[in-house]
Design a protein around this motif. Structure first.
Motif, PDB file in Angstrom:
ATOM      1  N   ASP A   1      16.490  45.689  27.719  1.00  0.00           N
ATOM      2  CA  ASP A   1      17.092  46.905  28.552  1.00  0.00           C
ATOM      3  C   ASP A   1      15.724  48.088  28.792  1.00  0.00           C
ATOM      4  O   ASP A   1      14.776  47.631  28.712  1.00  0.00           O
TER       5      ASP A   1
ATOM      6  N   VAL B   1      15.463  43.784  23.505  1.00  0.00           N
ATOM      7  CA  VAL B   1      15.808  42.675  24.033  1.00  0.00           C
ATOM      8  C   VAL B   1      17.378  43.139  24.469  1.00  0.00           C
ATOM      9  O   VAL B   1      17.894  43.034  23.316  1.00  0.00           O
ATOM     10  N   ASP B   2      17.868  42.389  25.269  1.00  0.00           N
ATOM     11  CA  ASP B   2      19.698  42.692  25.214  1.00  0.00           C
ATOM     12  C   ASP B   2      20.352  41.227  25.717  1.00  0.00           C
ATOM     13  O   ASP B   2      19.652  40.750  27.149  1.00  0.00           O
ATOM     14  N   GLY B   3      20.766  40.597  25.282  1.00  0.00           N
ATOM     15  CA  GLY B   3      21.755  38.989  25.371  1.00  0.00           C
ATOM     16  C   GLY B   3      21.125  38.743  23.692  1.00  0.00           C
ATOM     17  O   GLY B   3      21.641  37.608  23.784  1.00  0.00           O
ATOM     18  N   SER B   4      20.327  39.215  23.040  1.00  0.00           N
ATOM     19  CA  SER B   4      20.324  38.250  21.301  1.00  0.00           C
ATOM     20  C   SER B   4      20.995  37.734  20.777  1.00  0.00           C
ATOM     21  O   SER B   4      21.562  36.701  20.626  1.00  0.00           O
ATOM     22  N   GLY B   5      22.585  38.544  20.982  1.00  0.00           N
ATOM     23  CA  GLY B   5      24.126  38.475  19.913  1.00  0.00           C
ATOM     24  C   GLY B   5      25.382  37.573  20.762  1.00  0.00           C
ATOM     25  O   GLY B   5      25.600  37.430  20.279  1.00  0.00           O
TER      26      GLY B   5
ATOM     27  N   GLN C   1      29.699  48.369  34.671  1.00  0.00           N
ATOM     28  CA  GLN C   1      29.769  49.905  34.531  1.00  0.00           C
ATOM     29  C   GLN C   1      27.890  49.802  34.744  1.00  0.00           C
ATOM     30  O   GLN C   1      27.086  48.953  34.263  1.00  0.00           O
TER      31      GLN C   1
ATOM     32  N   TRP D   1      25.311  52.131  34.084  1.00  0.00           N
ATOM     33  CA  TRP D   1      24.520  53.253  33.239  1.00  0.00           C
ATOM     34  C   TRP D   1      23.695  54.353  33.317  1.00  0.00           C
ATOM     35  O   TRP D   1      22.880  53.256  34.192  1.00  0.00           O
TER      36      TRP D   1
ATOM     37  N   HIS E   1      19.705  55.793  31.836  1.00  0.00           N
ATOM     38  CA  HIS E   1      19.483  55.924  30.619  1.00  0.00           C
ATOM     39  C   HIS E   1      18.513  57.212  30.703  1.00  0.00           C
ATOM     40  O   HIS E   1      18.281  57.720  32.130  1.00  0.00           O
TER      41      HIS E   1
ATOM     42  N   HIS F   1      24.105  51.468  17.015  1.00  0.00           N
ATOM     43  CA  HIS F   1      25.388  50.062  19.214  1.00  0.00           C
ATOM     44  C   HIS F   1      25.532  48.468  18.295  1.00  0.00           C
ATOM     45  O   HIS F   1      26.671  48.425  18.382  1.00  0.00           O
TER      46      HIS F   1
ATOM     47  N   THR G   1      29.626  47.524  18.070  1.00  0.00           N
ATOM     48  CA  THR G   1      29.725  46.139  18.691  1.00  0.00           C
ATOM     49  C   THR G   1      29.666  45.010  17.899  1.00  0.00           C
ATOM     50  O   THR G   1      30.112  44.095  18.827  1.00  0.00           O
ATOM     51  N   ASP G   2      29.586  44.306  17.297  1.00  0.00           N
ATOM     52  CA  ASP G   2      29.638  43.235  16.465  1.00  0.00           C
ATOM     53  C   ASP G   2      30.749  43.076  15.708  1.00  0.00           C
ATOM     54  O   ASP G   2      30.497  43.299  14.444  1.00  0.00           O
TER      55      ASP G   2
ATOM     56  N   LYS H   1      34.425  39.098  20.548  1.00  0.00           N
ATOM     57  CA  LYS H   1      33.007  38.406  21.370  1.00  0.00           C
ATOM     58  C   LYS H   1      33.799  38.523  22.604  1.00  0.00           C
ATOM     59  O   LYS H   1      34.353  37.750  23.401  1.00  0.00           O
TER      60      LYS H   1
ATOM     61  N   ARG I   1      28.355  38.781  27.477  1.00  0.00           N
ATOM     62  CA  ARG I   1      27.360  39.788  28.255  1.00  0.00           C
ATOM     63  C   ARG I   1      26.161  39.286  29.071  1.00  0.00           C
ATOM     64  O   ARG I   1      25.275  38.454  28.867  1.00  0.00           O
TER      65      ARG I   1
ATOM     66  N   PHE J   1      25.466  47.026  33.389  1.00  0.00           N
ATOM     67  CA  PHE J   1      26.592  46.356  32.196  1.00  0.00           C
ATOM     68  C   PHE J   1      27.185  45.488  32.928  1.00  0.00           C
ATOM     69  O   PHE J   1      28.527  45.574  33.603  1.00  0.00           O
TER      70      PHE J   1
ATOM     71  N   THR K   1      22.000  57.486  26.579  1.00  0.00           N
ATOM     72  CA  THR K   1      22.637  56.240  27.671  1.00  0.00           C
ATOM     73  C   THR K   1      24.295  57.101  28.508  1.00  0.00           C
ATOM     74  O   THR K   1      24.794  57.495  27.948  1.00  0.00           O
TER      75      THR K   1
HETATM   76  C1  HEM Z   1      23.830  51.792  28.966  1.00  0.00           C
HETATM   77  C2  HEM Z   1      23.998  50.409  28.278  1.00  0.00           C
HETATM   78  C3  HEM Z   1      24.276  50.198  26.737  1.00  0.00           C
HETATM   79  C4  HEM Z   1      22.712  49.109  26.201  1.00  0.00           C
HETATM   80  C5  HEM Z   1      21.148  49.644  26.748  1.00  0.00           C
HETATM   81  C6  HEM Z   1      22.943  48.716  25.521  1.00  0.00           C
HETATM   82  C7  HEM Z   1      21.799  47.134  24.785  1.00  0.00           C
HETATM   83  C8  HEM Z   1      22.645  46.488  23.812  1.00  0.00           C
HETATM   84  C9  HEM Z   1      21.306  45.339  22.926  1.00  0.00           C
HETATM   85  C10 HEM Z   1      19.760  46.302  23.264  1.00  0.00           C
HETATM   86  C11 HEM Z   1      21.915  45.003  22.135  1.00  0.00           C
HETATM   87  C12 HEM Z   1      21.412  44.096  21.141  1.00  0.00           C
HETATM   88  C13 HEM Z   1      20.908  42.677  21.030  1.00  0.00           C
HETATM   89  C14 HEM Z   1      21.489  42.001  21.587  1.00  0.00           C
HETATM   90  O1  HEM Z   1      22.700  41.254  20.709  1.00  0.00           O
HETATM   91  O2  HEM Z   1      22.266  41.840  23.418  1.00  0.00           O
HETATM   92  C15 HEM Z   1      23.748  45.570  22.241  1.00  0.00           C
HETATM   93  C16 HEM Z   1      24.521  44.329  21.996  1.00  0.00           C
HETATM   94  C17 HEM Z   1      25.700  44.412  22.254  1.00  0.00           C
HETATM   95  N1  HEM Z   1      26.651  45.322  22.671  1.00  0.00           N
HETATM   96 FE1  HEM Z   1      25.069  46.521  24.167  1.00  0.00          FE
HETATM   97  N2  HEM Z   1      24.045  48.446  25.502  1.00  0.00           N
HETATM   98  C18 HEM Z   1      25.098  48.524  26.573  1.00  0.00           C
HETATM   99  C19 HEM Z   1      26.310  49.100  26.732  1.00  0.00           C
HETATM  100  C20 HEM Z   1      27.352  48.392  25.823  1.00  0.00           C
HETATM  101  C21 HEM Z   1      28.845  48.023  26.335  1.00  0.00           C
HETATM  102  C22 HEM Z   1      29.466  49.248  27.210  1.00  0.00           C
HETATM  103  C23 HEM Z   1      29.477  47.105  25.172  1.00  0.00           C
HETATM  104  C24 HEM Z   1      30.946  46.835  25.181  1.00  0.00           C
HETATM  105  C25 HEM Z   1      31.610  47.291  26.079  1.00  0.00           C
HETATM  106  C26 HEM Z   1      28.300  46.321  24.586  1.00  0.00           C
HETATM  107  C27 HEM Z   1      28.547  45.621  23.967  1.00  0.00           C
HETATM  108  C28 HEM Z   1      27.828  44.873  23.393  1.00  0.00           C
HETATM  109  C29 HEM Z   1      27.820  43.828  22.364  1.00  0.00           C
HETATM  110  C30 HEM Z   1      29.216  42.739  21.706  1.00  0.00           C
HETATM  111  C31 HEM Z   1      27.023  43.377  21.548  1.00  0.00           C
HETATM  112  C32 HEM Z   1      26.583  42.477  20.585  1.00  0.00           C
HETATM  113  C33 HEM Z   1      27.215  42.636  19.147  1.00  0.00           C
HETATM  114  C34 HEM Z   1      26.223  41.297  17.978  1.00  0.00           C
HETATM  115  O3  HEM Z   1      26.925  40.763  18.185  1.00  0.00           O
HETATM  116  O4  HEM Z   1      25.483  41.928  18.035  1.00  0.00           O
HETATM  117  N3  HEM Z   1      27.207  46.967  24.942  1.00  0.00           N
HETATM  118  N4  HEM Z   1      23.205  45.680  23.534  1.00  0.00           N
END
Ligand code: HEM
Length: 295
Positions: free
Chosen positions: A130, A135-139, A166, A168, A170, A207, A211-212, A217, A220, A235, A268
């Motif tokens: 992002d 990295v966005d999506g690893s989890g 949504q 967003w 930053h 974060h 969210t974990d 689950k 994304r 998002f 953000t």
């Molecule tokens: C600008 C907004 C957001 C950014 C920049 C962001 C970025 C990230 C990043 C960098 C990660 C860690 C890498 C990964 O696992 O993908 C992550 C994990 C995650 N994010 Fe976000 N995220 C945002 C918003 C959200 C929102 C709104 C939700 C839920 C409604 C969400 C749910 C999750 C979940 C479920 C994980 C994985 C957690 C895990 O199981 O390790 N994120 N996000």
């Protein structure tokens, strides 16, 4: 078996570097939709509908739990706005010009029945980061777990999915002022290689810590959007169960039992928010095959 119906293939298609997100408001009482000829883009597009439209369509029904997105009012003045629309179209591919042409084609076929309410153009940034550089999506769930997370697994809506969309924006300047180690505490993963922080150093407002959640689950598919003046993220997530989004947003916005909010929200802010239902392919074909008259 987690999906009796066949889901829209684009949900899991991963190789497009360009993305377009279109949201439309349409006339009341639509029983079907025009644009059947554009369904040939299967695999590179996902189509979903808000509750109001799903309820009026003749050939599909709303899955239990589908509702309009409502604003989230969190602690510390944090909030997420609701901007619900009726039709969501996500296009992905490597040829930006072709995506643009398809986006124009959708606008043209919807000409008389729907207005374009929002458009966002996204892109893959480096190795799927992002714009904060993480990295966005690893989890994300892998293999079959992706389907379990994303798709309704039984009944008449099997293969369908609940969608959260949504936009967003930053504050990259503020985030950039933090040392990398501090940024890693905001996200909960390391920056260069996206390794999850060990439990004893993971802050509870990171974060990933917010969210974990084992029972929430989701799958994304977010991508960076915007220009240098309004850099952000579109998002986009798919879930087998609408309630998981409520649980996640409550955890992020300080509305869970521990009252702790996600520190990422300092850097953000969402400026839109809608829930949609992405029906399985058979349902989609029926929606675009049916009489489009309003009832
Ligand atoms: C600008 C907004 C957001 C950014 C920049 C962001 C970025 C990230 C990043 C960098 C990660 C860690 C890498 C990964 O696992 O993908 C992550 C994990 C995650 N994010 Fe976000 N995220 C945002 C918003 C959200 C929102 C709104 C939700 C839920 C409604 C969400 C749910 C999750 C979940 C479920 C994980 C994985 C957690 C895990 O199981 O390790 N994120 N996000």
């Amino acid at each position: 078996m987690h999906q009796a119906g066949r889901s829209q293939a684009g949900i899991f298609q991963q190789d497009g570097r360009h993305h377009v997100f279109l949201e439309f408001d349409c006339l009341d009482g639509m029983r079907g939709l025009p644009g059947r000829q554009l369904l040939t883009h299967e695999g590179s597009q996902v189509i979903a509908f808000g509750k109001r439209l799903t309820d009026s369509l003749e050939s599909i029904s709303s899955p239990p739990g589908l509702r309009d997105f409502t604003a989230v009012k969190g602690t510390s003045g944090l909030s997420a706005p609701a901007t619900q629309h009726d039709i969501f179209i996500w296009l992905q591919g490597n040829e930006r010009d072709e995506l643009f042409a398809t986006a124009l084609a959708w606008c043209e076929v919807f000409g008389l029945i729907a207005d374009l309410a929002a458009e966002n153009h996204g892109f893959v940034f480096r190795d799927s980061r992002d714009l904060t550089g993480f990295v966005d999506g690893s989890g994300n769930p892998k293999g079959d777990a992706r389907m379990e997370a994303a798709l309704i697994n039984a009944g008449e809506h099997a293969g369908g999915s609940f969608v959260l969309a949504q936009r967003w924006v930053h504050d990259l300047a503020a985030f950039g002022k933090l040392q990398v180690a501090e940024q890693e505490h905001v996200i909960g993963r390391t920056k260069p290689d996206s390794v999850e922080l060990a439990p004893h150093i993971m802050p509870r407002d990171a974060h990933v810590a917010r969210t974990d959640l084992p029972d929430a689950k989701i799958y994304r598919r977010s991508t960076p959007v915007g220009g240098v003046r309004d850099p952000g993220l579109f998002f986009l997530a798919f879930s087998a169960d609408a309630d998981r989004y409520r649980v996640l947003l409550e955890s992020m916005y300080g509305l869970a039992e521990d009252g702790c909010h996600d520190r990422l929200l300092v850097y953000t802010t969402p400026i839109s928010g809608s829930f949609y239902y992405a029906p399985p392919v058979a349902g989609l074909a029926a929606v675009f095959g049916a009489d489009t008259c309003t009832g």
